[in-house]
Design a protein around this motif. Structure first.
Motif, mmCIF file in Angstrom:
data_model
loop_
_atom_site.group_PDB
_atom_site.id
_atom_site.type_symbol
_atom_site.label_atom_id
_atom_site.label_comp_id
_atom_site.label_asym_id
_atom_site.label_seq_id
_atom_site.Cartn_x
_atom_site.Cartn_y
_atom_site.Cartn_z
ATOM 1 N N PRO A 345 61.638 0.891 68.881
ATOM 2 C CA PRO A 345 61.170 1.441 67.606
ATOM 3 C C PRO A 345 60.852 0.330 66.604
ATOM 4 O O PRO A 345 61.623 -0.606 66.447
ATOM 5 N N GLY A 346 59.694 0.455 65.965
ATOM 6 C CA GLY A 346 59.258 -0.562 65.009
ATOM 7 C C GLY A 346 58.462 -1.693 65.627
ATOM 8 O O GLY A 346 58.136 -2.662 64.941
ATOM 9 N N TRP A 347 58.119 -1.585 66.904
ATOM 10 C CA TRP A 347 57.419 -2.674 67.591
ATOM 11 C C TRP A 347 56.074 -3.013 66.942
ATOM 12 O O TRP A 347 55.652 -4.177 66.952
ATOM 13 N N GLU A 348 55.423 -2.002 66.348
ATOM 14 C CA GLU A 348 54.101 -2.246 65.772
ATOM 15 C C GLU A 348 54.146 -3.198 64.578
ATOM 16 O O GLU A 348 53.121 -3.779 64.203
ATOM 17 N N ASN A 349 55.327 -3.387 64.002
ATOM 18 C CA ASN A 349 55.462 -4.326 62.883
ATOM 19 C C ASN A 349 55.563 -5.778 63.350
ATOM 20 O O ASN A 349 55.527 -6.692 62.520
ATOM 21 N N GLU A 350 55.702 -5.973 64.657
ATOM 22 C CA GLU A 350 55.909 -7.323 65.195
ATOM 23 C C GLU A 350 54.761 -7.774 66.106
ATOM 24 O O GLU A 350 54.891 -8.777 66.801
ATOM 25 N N VAL A 351 53.643 -7.072 66.074
ATOM 26 C CA VAL A 351 52.580 -7.309 67.048
ATOM 27 C C VAL A 351 51.889 -8.665 66.846
ATOM 28 O O VAL A 351 51.486 -9.009 65.737
ATOM 29 N N VAL A 352 51.774 -9.392 67.956
ATOM 30 C CA VAL A 352 50.952 -10.607 68.039
ATOM 31 C C VAL A 352 49.655 -10.288 68.773
ATOM 32 O O VAL A 352 48.574 -10.748 68.395
ATOM 33 N N ALA A 353 49.752 -9.498 69.838
ATOM 34 C CA ALA A 353 48.573 -9.113 70.615
ATOM 35 C C ALA A 353 48.861 -7.816 71.359
ATOM 36 O O ALA A 353 49.995 -7.574 71.778
ATOM 37 N N VAL A 354 47.828 -6.986 71.504
ATOM 38 C CA VAL A 354 47.928 -5.743 72.264
ATOM 39 C C VAL A 354 46.677 -5.602 73.114
ATOM 40 O O VAL A 354 45.568 -5.857 72.644
ATOM 41 N N ARG A 355 46.872 -5.199 74.360
ATOM 42 C CA ARG A 355 45.733 -4.917 75.234
ATOM 43 C C ARG A 355 46.058 -3.694 76.086
ATOM 44 O O ARG A 355 47.119 -3.616 76.690
ATOM 45 N N PHE A 356 45.116 -2.763 76.121
ATOM 46 C CA PHE A 356 45.277 -1.567 76.943
ATOM 47 C C PHE A 356 44.287 -1.629 78.099
ATOM 48 O O PHE A 356 43.083 -1.831 77.901
ATOM 49 N N LEU A 357 44.803 -1.455 79.315
ATOM 50 C CA LEU A 357 43.981 -1.444 80.522
ATOM 51 C C LEU A 357 44.003 -0.038 81.113
ATOM 52 O O LEU A 357 45.000 0.379 81.692
ATOM 53 N N PRO A 358 42.919 0.732 80.971
ATOM 54 C CA PRO A 358 42.902 2.078 81.552
ATOM 55 C C PRO A 358 42.465 2.046 83.007
ATOM 56 O O PRO A 358 41.543 1.327 83.384
ATOM 57 N N ASN A 359 43.154 2.808 83.825
ATOM 58 C CA ASN A 359 42.746 2.993 85.219
ATOM 59 C C ASN A 359 42.452 1.674 85.928
ATOM 60 O O ASN A 359 41.419 1.502 86.573
ATOM 61 N N GLN A 360 43.374 0.741 85.803
ATOM 62 C CA GLN A 360 43.258 -0.561 86.446
ATOM 63 C C GLN A 360 43.575 -0.450 87.939
ATOM 64 O O GLN A 360 44.572 0.163 88.326
ATOM 65 N N LEU A 361 42.721 -1.044 88.770
ATOM 66 C CA LEU A 361 43.012 -1.082 90.205
ATOM 67 C C LEU A 361 44.278 -1.887 90.454
ATOM 68 O O LEU A 361 44.416 -3.009 89.961
ATOM 69 N N ILE A 362 45.196 -1.320 91.210
ATOM 70 C CA ILE A 362 46.442 -2.008 91.555
ATOM 71 C C ILE A 362 46.422 -2.477 93.002
ATOM 72 O O ILE A 362 46.779 -3.603 93.316
ATOM 73 N N ALA A 363 46.023 -1.584 93.895
ATOM 74 C CA ALA A 363 45.995 -1.902 95.322
ATOM 75 C C ALA A 363 44.858 -1.127 95.972
ATOM 76 O O ALA A 363 44.479 -0.055 95.505
ATOM 77 N N TYR A 364 44.353 -1.670 97.069
ATOM 78 C CA TYR A 364 43.246 -1.021 97.760
ATOM 79 C C TYR A 364 43.704 0.128 98.647
ATOM 80 O O TYR A 364 42.882 0.923 99.093
ATOM 81 N N ASP A 365 45.022 0.217 98.879
ATOM 82 C CA ASP A 365 45.508 1.323 99.699
ATOM 83 C C ASP A 365 46.995 1.520 99.498
ATOM 84 O O ASP A 365 47.734 0.570 99.232
ATOM 85 N N SER A 366 47.423 2.768 99.579
ATOM 86 C CA SER A 366 48.858 3.075 99.609
ATOM 87 C C SER A 366 49.324 3.019 101.067
ATOM 88 O O SER A 366 48.511 3.153 101.980
ATOM 89 N N ARG A 367 50.594 2.813 101.264
ATOM 90 C CA ARG A 367 51.149 2.806 102.620
ATOM 91 C C ARG A 367 51.695 4.204 102.914
ATOM 92 O O ARG A 367 52.853 4.505 102.656
ATOM 93 N N SER A 368 50.823 5.059 103.430
ATOM 94 C CA SER A 368 51.142 6.478 103.521
ATOM 95 C C SER A 368 51.860 6.844 104.821
ATOM 96 O O SER A 368 51.827 6.119 105.819
ATOM 97 N N VAL A 369 52.484 8.016 104.772
ATOM 98 C CA VAL A 369 53.089 8.597 105.967
ATOM 99 C C VAL A 369 52.036 8.821 107.045
ATOM 100 O O VAL A 369 52.277 8.586 108.232
ATOM 101 N N MET A 370 50.859 9.279 106.633
ATOM 102 C CA MET A 370 49.792 9.570 107.581
ATOM 103 C C MET A 370 49.398 8.346 108.397
ATOM 104 O O MET A 370 49.006 8.458 109.556
ATOM 105 N N ASN A 371 49.536 7.152 107.772
ATOM 106 C CA ASN A 371 49.201 5.922 108.493
ATOM 107 C C ASN A 371 50.464 5.163 108.892
ATOM 108 O O ASN A 371 50.421 3.953 109.127
ATOM 109 N N HIS A 372 51.599 5.874 108.932
ATOM 110 C CA HIS A 372 52.876 5.321 109.408
ATOM 111 C C HIS A 372 53.321 4.097 108.606
ATOM 112 O O HIS A 372 53.962 3.188 109.148
ATOM 113 N N GLY A 373 52.974 4.079 107.318
ATOM 114 C CA GLY A 373 53.485 3.047 106.431
ATOM 115 C C GLY A 373 52.881 1.672 106.596
ATOM 116 O O GLY A 373 53.405 0.700 106.042
#
Length: 420
Positions: A345-373
């Motif tokens: 709480p109160g973080w906005e009073n201490e801001v040096v820099a803020v950046r928002f990244l919407p829908n950023q790619l994290i990985a090209y694939d999940s390790r799913s059950v369907m592909n046995h991890g």
């Protein structure tokens, strides 16, 4: 940088994956050209300096015992860093903060300690085709403990769909996290820059701001790469350090090859992230928090490493979006700010820099059950094309993110060396 007409190996992609492959190839005496379409090397490991603060593309860490640190030690490129604190965590449920284990019942606390304390003993050989939700429902009695465990699983896997993700894979990631989570001082660009220097030391040529337009084939074998400046570079082999969709754009007839199948199987993971640098942290005791009922994450990485020129603190608040890269941008940012208001709480009073990244790619694939991890590509070799190898976080069996990317790059380099 002068690009010659012939190289033993062309590497497409100048992130951690491509640079790792380039170091191993050039160290073995092969002539290597690395092509990166962006002006800056690094890919998903890029670091941006904003008002003196060093922002990675969201929260980044290496696991002790994982392939990334193993390879960096092998190449003498281990960056300065520090380890995440293991002094408890906070859970968030219904806009309330739960301190673990203080706010759990005695029975819940005992089960939580048992689950986390015995995770290293879990045999995962038979669990790769079992979802982490199915495993937890059989092995964890208390609902709140299950919710805490699910929150940890989202952090380990970057996946929000716990009915899809392989329990064998997630538990192995949890075992690595227990050994130590390492942050990089000054941001991951330092790792990128060190790998570049190492590759160039061994003779690799690195060209930025130019893209590969086509991998030229003849009689099912690699002959070279056509670049965006219309230059043709002859090569004995090519390693691609890009995603499966990008790869298919470079290969004619991919629909009838394994790479086309891998593209169809891929489920990229995305996230929205609020990166914040503060002069001081309103609540320095709140270092790490996970939401129990929503896919949210919070961490103050500056507790462990320096990520600014002036001592400001870099914090990350993140929402896991799964395979949805169309999550509502304004709502995601508002929810992330609300979460930070709750924890700091109160973080906005201490801001040096803020950046928002919407829908950023994290990985090209999940390790799913369907592909046995495991990765959608079982290994670097493309069976239909002699001399074409793939690397990335979607290739192979070992680890995920940087671990999977760098390990598959090392394996791709070995295969290319043997091929040549």
């Amino acid at each position: 940088m002068v690009v010659k007409n012939f190289y033993d190996n062309v590497v497409i992609g100048g992130g951690l994956t491509g640079l790792t492959g380039a170091v191993y190839l050039s160290k073995a005496g092969k002539s290597v050209l690395v092509i990166e379409k962006e002006r800056q090397l690094g890919g998903l490991a890029r670091t941006t300096k904003v008002n003196g603060a060093y922002f990675n593309l969201g929260p980044h860490a290496m696991y002790e015992g994982g392939a990334a640190l193993e390879i960096l030690r092998d190449l003498e490129c281990v960056p300065r860093g520090g380890y995440a604190s293991k002094k408890g965590m906070s859970g968030i449920y219904g806009n309330q903060v739960i301190h673990v284990p203080k706010n759990l019942s005695l029975e819940e606390s005992q089960e939580w300690m048992k689950v986390m304390g015995t995770l290293s003993e879990v045999k995962t050989d038979s669990l790769y085709s079992v979802s982490i939700r199915e495993w937890a429902e059989k092995n964890i009695d208390y609902e709140r403990v299950r919710d805490l465990f699910y929150a940890m699983c989202r952090q380990w896997s970057y996946c929000m769909d716990l009915s899809e993700i392989s329990s064998g894979f997630v538990i192995e990631q949890g075992k690595l996290a227990a050994k130590g989570v390492r942050y990089v001082e000054g941001g991951w660009q330092k790792v990128v820059n060190d790998l570049r220097k190492k590759a160039e030391h061994f003779g690799a040529t690195i060209s930025t701001g130019i893209r590969a337009e086509q991998i030229h084939l003849k009689e099912d074998a690699v002959k070279g790469v056509i670049l965006s400046n219309e230059k043709f570079v002859q090569a004995n082999s090519v390693i691609t350090a890009i995603g499966p969709t990008e790869l298919c754009e470079l290969v004619q007839g991919y629909e009838h090859m394994s790479i086309g199948k891998w593209k169809e199987m891929s489920h990229p993971l995305y996230g929205s992230c609020l990166d914040v640098a503060l002069r001081k942290v309103p609540d320095p005791t709140c270092v790490f928090a996970l939401s129990l009922d929503e896919p949210f994450y919070f961490s103050n990485h500056s507790v462990s490493v320096q990520l600014s020129d002036d001592g400001s603190h870099v914090l990350h608040v993140m929402k896991y979006n799964g395979s949805n890269n169309l999550s509502e941008v304004e709502m995601d940012e508002r929810r992330l700010r609300e979460l930070l208001n709750l924890l700091q709480p109160g973080w906005e009073n201490e801001v040096v820099a803020v950046r928002f990244l919407p829908n950023q790619l994290i990985a090209y694939d999940s390790r799913s059950v369907m592909n046995h991890g495991v990765g959608i590509a079982p290994g670097p070799i493309v069976p239909e094309i002699r001399g074409l190898f793939v690397a990335g976080d979607w290739v192979g069996r070992r680890g995920r993110l940087a671990d999977a990317a760098m390990d598959s790059a090392r394996e791709a380099a070995k295969d290319a060396i043997n091929f040549n």
